[in-house]
Enzyme design. Structure first.
Site, short mmCIF file in Angstrom:
data_model
loop_
_atom_site.label_atom_id
_atom_site.label_comp_id
_atom_site.label_asym_id
_atom_site.label_seq_id
_atom_site.Cartn_x
_atom_site.Cartn_y
_atom_site.Cartn_z
N GLU A 1 0.80 -1.22 0.00
CA GLU A 1 0.00 0.00 0.00
C GLU A 1 0.84 1.27 0.00
O GLU A 1 0.49 2.25 -0.67
CB GLU A 1 -0.96 0.00 1.20
N GLN B 1 -7.92 -2.30 -1.02
CA GLN B 1 -8.84 -3.42 -1.16
C GLN B 1 -9.90 -3.38 -0.06
O GLN B 1 -11.07 -3.65 -0.29
CB GLN B 1 -8.06 -4.74 -1.13
N PHE B 2 -9.46 -3.02 1.13
CA PHE B 2 -10.34 -2.72 2.26
C PHE B 2 -9.76 -1.50 2.96
O PHE B 2 -8.54 -1.36 3.07
CB PHE B 2 -10.45 -3.90 3.23
N ALA B 3 -10.64 -0.64 3.47
CA ALA B 3 -10.16 0.58 4.13
C ALA B 3 -9.21 0.26 5.28
O ALA B 3 -8.31 1.05 5.58
CB ALA B 3 -11.35 1.40 4.64
N ASP B 4 -9.40 -0.88 5.93
CA ASP B 4 -8.54 -1.28 7.04
C ASP B 4 -7.06 -1.31 6.63
O ASP B 4 -6.17 -1.01 7.42
CB ASP B 4 -8.93 -2.67 7.53
N PHE B 5 -6.81 -1.70 5.37
CA PHE B 5 -5.44 -1.89 4.92
C PHE B 5 -4.70 -0.57 4.68
O PHE B 5 -3.49 -0.57 4.42
CB PHE B 5 -5.41 -2.72 3.64
N HIS C 1 -11.54 -6.14 8.40
CA HIS C 1 -12.20 -5.84 7.14
C HIS C 1 -13.48 -5.04 7.35
O HIS C 1 -14.35 -5.03 6.49
CB HIS C 1 -12.54 -7.13 6.38
#
Length: 666
Positions: A405, A427-431, A472
């Site tokens: 990222e 891919q997911f905001a968490d990442f 996620h």
């Protein structure tokens, strides 16, 4: 300057002309004399700090002379020779170091923490690693434009331990980007010797692991630096690829002057003092008959006079007078919103379809727009939002990325520096936590620091309600609303999502665009079929009432709508914020002044969230209008659990009605 212990460097002029040999010497002498003057000024308290590159001039000068002036260089704080060889006026450099307006950052940053498009230089930030990925982005732009240009980026051996280094090299190798990764291996990261920094003989050996060509160069030998880099650059322009260069050199002074060099063994200092790149080269040119002592004195006199004149000019310039509106207005690049009206033809779309359509129409509108993310190409992304994009726009503009990222956010910044637009999909905001540093320290601050726009949209699939667990399901918008320089958008409806996304892409500022996963396929709406825009910073008033104001966004909008649908006796203004930064404070305040009560609903946990700031603002702006305390409703102060029943307990949804009724009856 002569030293009988020299002859430590084996020069080879090869086919270099006398003029080139002299130019190499002059370009090394200039930063050396500037540095010697700066060290005097530092002791006099006339500059605040200095990072010395004495003994490393051959690297900066040789590489800069090997590149065309239109090719970007991303230097570090010991690369004064890059700036002087690119012929930046000394007056402007001195103003930069003194925090004067004629510098490059209007007193907002110091030393070499700046860039200049005029001279195609992009300076470092103190978090050293991000510039490596930024170089990838600039090189990617060059590759897509097919302009046969090379990008060069510097790091020290200490910086090679950062994750950004490995991510940037991997991306460059996978994408075969025309970039030179230049490691100045100067022996110490502050006081930590190389033996405690890495466990391999040569850092150049790391190129093997990335499938990347690499070379070791004597960083104190100006003819070797210049000829080898020139040969490589000529070849890379025709055969694009990344190359890793390790320049062996030494730092003869402290990390910065205050730290000194007491930790360095004296015999090591003596060894490298004998390899001084300027003094050795001067003697070499004398033996060739290319340089005379008279010419040396002439050059010294000329450069010293230039330094003194530029210093006098810099001293004479008035100190910056703080101007509040200027400071506040320069956080973001000015964006003149252009309204593109909705057409009357509509079709029913889910939120996910509206986002996809907004992306596609923006890609059609902007030929220089690139989308990057994991699995977004042939696979179409994990949510299939970019399904079919590769067939329409090609793999050059729809790019699968490795799992890195930070490097991809940085590459987006590099594309912007090179005049293009970028969309980065998390891919997911968490990442995004893995790409947090370049977002909050590079994208957010570049315009304020040196007037460089960060034309990057980071798409953030977020939110709970789908039993995806702690990694996620986060709605982490508050991480970014705290950071000046970022814009944050969070739509709740398909038509808003499309229009706001298109505007975010048009906006030259960095935008975090949140897309709630639980709404992707559950919310449908008639959406205009053509390209249209909606303004950032304008809330939507979904319901009108007199007794209370409900302020929310994202999934909270639909929770509130459900409550109002099932409780027709509640007379409420329902405000969908849509945009969190900028925020429509006027709409909020006007509504609360009318209803005299306010409740703020957010999916995020309570402490430090949007609701807290809104509550504080209302207490300050509307205190005399309030008939009750401002109420906040948020999710639990825990990570988001996986089990559906635990998740339901976690979310604020089921607690909202009770809190709303309690406030109404206050």
């Amino acid at each position: 300057m002569s030293n009988p212990t020299m002859k430590s460097i084996n020069y080879d002029r090869a086919s270099l002309s006398d003029e080139t040999l002299i130019q190499l010497y002059y370009n090394m002498l200039r930063p050396r004399l500037i540095e010697e003057k700066m060290l005097i000024l530092l002791r006099q308290g006339k500059i605040s700090k200095w990072f010395s590159g004495i003994g490393q001039e051959a690297i900066s000068v040789g590489l800069t002379m090997a590149l065309d002036k239109e090719e970007y260089i991303l230097p570090m704080h010991r690369n004064l020779g890059v700036f002087t060889t690119r012929e930046i006026p000394l007056f402007r450099l001195f103003c930069q170091w003194q925090g004067k307006a004629s510098g490059f950052t209007n007193g907002r940053d110091r030393s070499f923490h700046f860039g200049t498009q005029e001279y195609h230089i992009v300076g470092m930030i103190s978090h050293l690693g991000p510039q490596l990925g930024v170089a990838d982005g600039i090189a990617l732009a060059n590759l897509l434009k097919k302009n046969n240009k090379v990008t060069a980026v510097f790091t020290g051996e200490g910086g090679t331990s950062e994750g950004d280094f490995h991510e940037a090299l991997n991306v460059a190798s996978v994408w075969q980007l025309p970039v030179l990764f230049c490691i100045e291996n100067n022996g110490y990261g502050l006081s930590t010797p190389t033996a405690e920094q890495y466990n391999c003989e040569h850092l150049a050996d790391r190129g093997i692991g990335y499938g990347m060509e690499s070379h070791i160069i004597d960083g104190n030998n100006i003819t070797e630096v210049y000829t080898k880099v020139s040969e490589l650059v000529e070849d890379i322009r025709q055969n694009p690829r990344p190359v890793l260069l390790e320049f062996k050199t030494f730092r003869m002074r402290g990390h910065e002057e205050a730290s000194g060099t007491k930790y360095v063994p004296q015999e090591l200092m003596d060894h490298w003092a004998a390899k001084d790149p300027l003094e050795n080269y001067q003697e070499y040119l004398k033996t060739l008959g290319v340089l005379t002592e008279e010419k040396v004195q002439e050059f010294n006199d000329k450069i010293k006079a230039e330094i003194n004149t530029a210093l006098d000019q810099a001293y004479a310039e008035e100190k910056i007078t703080p101007n509040l509106s200027t400071e506040l207005n320069d956080v973001y690049k000015t964006f003149v919103y252009q309204e593109v009206n909705k057409n009357t033809k509509t079709k029913e779309l889910r939120l996910i379809d509206a986002i996809s359509e907004g992306l596609k129409q923006s890609m059609e509108r902007h030929d220089d727009l690139v989308i990057m993310g994991q699995d977004i190409a042939e696979y179409g992304g994990v949510f299939k939002i970019t399904d079919g994009f590769v067939e329409q726009f090609g793999k050059g503009r729809v790019r699968n990325t490795p799992i890195c990222e930070s490097a991809i956010v940085e590459a987006g910044m590099g594309l912007s520096i090179a005049g293009m637009k970028a969309i980065v999909e998390m891919q997911f905001a968490d990442f995004v936590s893995s790409g947090f540093n370049p977002i909050v320290n590079y994208l957010a601050k570049s315009h304020y620091r040196w007037n460089q726009q960060a034309d990057v949209v980071v798409r953030m699939p977020c939110g709970a309600g789908v039993a995806a667990g702690p990694f996620h399901s986060q709605t982490n918008e508050a991480w970014f609303t705290k950071t000046p320089g970022l814009k944050v958008v969070y739509p709740a409806f398909p038509a808003d999502a499309k229009g706001l996304l298109i505007t975010a892409i048009n906006d030259p500022n960095p935008v975090l665009f949140f897309e709630h996963k639980a709404l992707y396929r559950s919310i449908r709406q008639e959406v205009p079929s053509d390209y249209y825009t909606l303004p950032l910073g304008k809330a939507s008033l979904l319901r009108k009432g007199n007794n209370i104001t409900i302020i929310t966004y994202g999934a909270g909008v639909h929770w509130a709508l459900d409550v109002l649908e099932n409780n027709a006796d509640i007379s409420a203004d329902l405000i969908d914020l849509r945009s969190l930064q900028p925020m429509d404070k006027e709409a909020i305040i006007n509504s609360v002044k009318k209803t005299n009560k306010a409740i703020i609903l957010q999916e995020d946990s309570m402490f430090g969230g949007i609701a807290s700031d809104l509550s504080a603002m209302l207490m300050e702006e509307c205190f005399e209008y309030l008939d009750a305390p401002v109420k906040r409703v948020a999710s639990l102060e825990t990570p988001i659990p996986f089990d559906s029943q635990l998740e339901q307990q976690y979310l604020a949804k089921d607690r909202f009605l009770e809190s709303l009724l309690e406030l109404i009856s206050y």
